[in-house]
Design a protein around this motif. Structure first.
Motif, PDB file in Angstrom:
ATOM      1  N   ASN A   1      62.833  32.602  69.380  1.00  0.00           N
ATOM      2  CA  ASN A   1      63.188  32.955  68.017  1.00  0.00           C
ATOM      3  C   ASN A   1      62.094  33.728  67.283  1.00  0.00           C
ATOM      4  OD1 ASN A   1      65.897  31.527  67.432  1.00  0.00           O
ATOM      5  ND2 ASN A   1      64.679  29.994  68.497  1.00  0.00           N
ATOM      6  N   ASN A   2      60.971  33.966  67.984  1.00  0.00           N
ATOM      7  CA  ASN A   2      59.891  34.769  67.423  1.00  0.00           C
ATOM      8  C   ASN A   2      59.481  34.283  66.029  1.00  0.00           C
ATOM      9  OD1 ASN A   2      59.778  36.576  69.653  1.00  0.00           O
ATOM     10  ND2 ASN A   2      61.633  37.577  68.854  1.00  0.00           N
ATOM     11  N   GLY A   3      59.359  32.988  65.899  1.00  0.00           N
ATOM     12  CA  GLY A   3      59.009  32.420  64.598  1.00  0.00           C
ATOM     13  C   GLY A   3      57.617  31.814  64.576  1.00  0.00           C
ATOM     14  N   ASP A   4      56.959  31.915  63.464  1.00  0.00           N
ATOM     15  CA  ASP A   4      55.631  31.333  63.256  1.00  0.00           C
ATOM     16  C   ASP A   4      55.742  30.176  62.267  1.00  0.00           C
ATOM     17  OD1 ASP A   4      54.734  33.445  64.789  1.00  0.00           O
ATOM     18  OD2 ASP A   4      54.231  34.666  63.036  1.00  0.00           O
ATOM     19  N   ALA A   5      55.050  29.081  62.562  1.00  0.00           N
ATOM     20  CA  ALA A   5      55.016  27.939  61.638  1.00  0.00           C
ATOM     21  C   ALA A   5      53.861  28.118  60.654  1.00  0.00           C
ATOM     22  CB  ALA A   5      54.841  26.640  62.411  1.00  0.00           C
ATOM     23  N   THR A   6      54.122  27.918  59.396  1.00  0.00           N
ATOM     24  CA  THR A   6      53.089  28.002  58.355  1.00  0.00           C
ATOM     25  C   THR A   6      53.144  26.767  57.474  1.00  0.00           C
ATOM     26  OG1 THR A   6      54.544  29.178  56.829  1.00  0.00           O
ATOM     27  CG2 THR A   6      53.178  30.528  58.282  1.00  0.00           C
TER      28      THR A   6
END
Length: 351
Positions: free
Chosen positions: A216-221
């Motif tokens: 999903n090409n997602g980054d956690a912030t």
């Protein structure tokens, strides 16, 4: 000045004097000053020169340092100092490339100025400078100024980020965020209360949840916001009282203001919940801000036929944010301000 009888059945509220120090929230103003001359004082009411209460912290991450309260002044004693020292904001340090950048602690407390009550020149100042030969030579209001409370430290704020598994980032990155330090109470004849330190906490990027396969090409912030501290209470003011007859049912009050309470921390962001990336917000006990110190009691100089009913107590200190929320952290409560002082003389000395 009242030539005959002054009857007080309600409250005479003297206007507050010196505004408190700024910051996230300003400290409490110092109590007002009053010269009261009346042949007789009767009734069941109150004459009030109390210091104002400090403000309670109710926000996150505004990152403000605080300012000191206004100085008190009693010139002849050679003493001059801060009404309330401004507390520091909380930390917002970041750990990148194996080194820290920024302040790594919770906000430092505001520290109250030392008392002048035990100074040997004070009594002689009152008796020789203000009251010479059994008459008033100079207005004490022009020469004796109580101090206001210190402002509150704001909470720090920081962010950590964890990239999805297609990115080879340094997983050791982390930040430290702290709650603000509480402002201290204003001082006058005695010492105001110190504020409480804010709490700080490590936050690691690799504690965040990311898409396990990177599809999903997602980054956690995650954003971390420290709580805002309380601001200090103002010192009680000053009353010069001259009366041939004072009712014990009339109360003269020069109490210190109460220190404000701190606030707790918050974290918010976006991380993997097992199926997708979702927004996340949680308020918690960590990154808690310190409580503020209470203001010192004021000063009453009286020429009366008896000891009047007086209130000179210092203001209570505020509680830290985690205590308001219910839990534990390393933030501290503010300290109570010291009680004020009174100098009483027989009114016949003026006759």
């Amino acid at each position: 000045m009242v030539t005959e009888s002054l009857t007080v059945n309600g409250t005479i509220q003297v206007k507050k004097d010196i505004a408190g120090g700024g910051g996230s929230d300003a400290g409490g103003a110092s109590g007002g000053n009053l010269e009261l001359f009346a042949k007789e004082i009767a009734g069941t009411g109150q004459i009030n020169v109390d210091g104002a209460d400090g403000s309670t912290g109710n926000s996150w991450g505004n990152d403000n340092n605080a300012n000191a309260g206004a100085a008190y002044s009693i010139p002849s004693t050679g003493k001059d100092g801060s009404g309330g020292v401004g507390a520091e904001r909380g930390s917002n340090a970041q750990y990148n490339n194996n080194s820290w950048n920024g302040n790594r602690d919770g906000g430092d407390k505001g520290q109250a100025h030392s008392s002048i009550y035990n100074d040997s020149t004070l009594k002689s100042y009152i008796e020789d400078y203000l009251i010479s030969g059994a008459y008033i030579t100079q207005s004490p209001i022009d020469t004796m100024l109580p101090g206001s409370g210190g402002g509150s430290g704001g909470g720090g704020n920081g962010q950590v980020r964890r990239y999805d598994n297609n990115n080879n980032s340094n997983y050791r990155d982390r930040c430290e965020v702290g709650g603000g330090g509480g402002g201290c109470g204003g001082s006058f004849i005695t010492k105001g209360g110190d504020g409480g330190n804010g709490d700080e906490r490590y936050h690691h990027k690799n504690s965040l949840s990311v898409d396990p396969d990177g599809a999903n090409n997602g980054d956690a912030t995650m954003n971390y916001d420290g709580g805002e501290a309380g601001s200090g209470g103002g010192a009680g003011g000053f009353i010069l009282l001259v009366s041939e007859s004072v009712s014990l049912d009339v109360t003269f009050s020069a109490q210190g203001g109460v220190g404000g309470d701190g606030y707790w921390g918050r974290q918010s962001g976006n991380e993997w919940d097992g199926n997708s990336f979702a927004n996340y917000t949680q308020e918690n006990n960590t990154m808690s801000a310190g409580g503020a110190g209470g203001g010192s009691g004021g000063l009453i100089i009286g020429f009366t036929d008896k000891t009047p009913t007086i209130q000179l107590s210092g203001g209570a200190g505020g509680i830290p944010g985690h205590e308001r929320k219910g839990g534990n952290s390393n933030a501290n409560a503010g300290k109570r301000g010291e009680d004020g002082a009174t100098f009483l003389y027989d009114v016949s000395e003026l006759m």
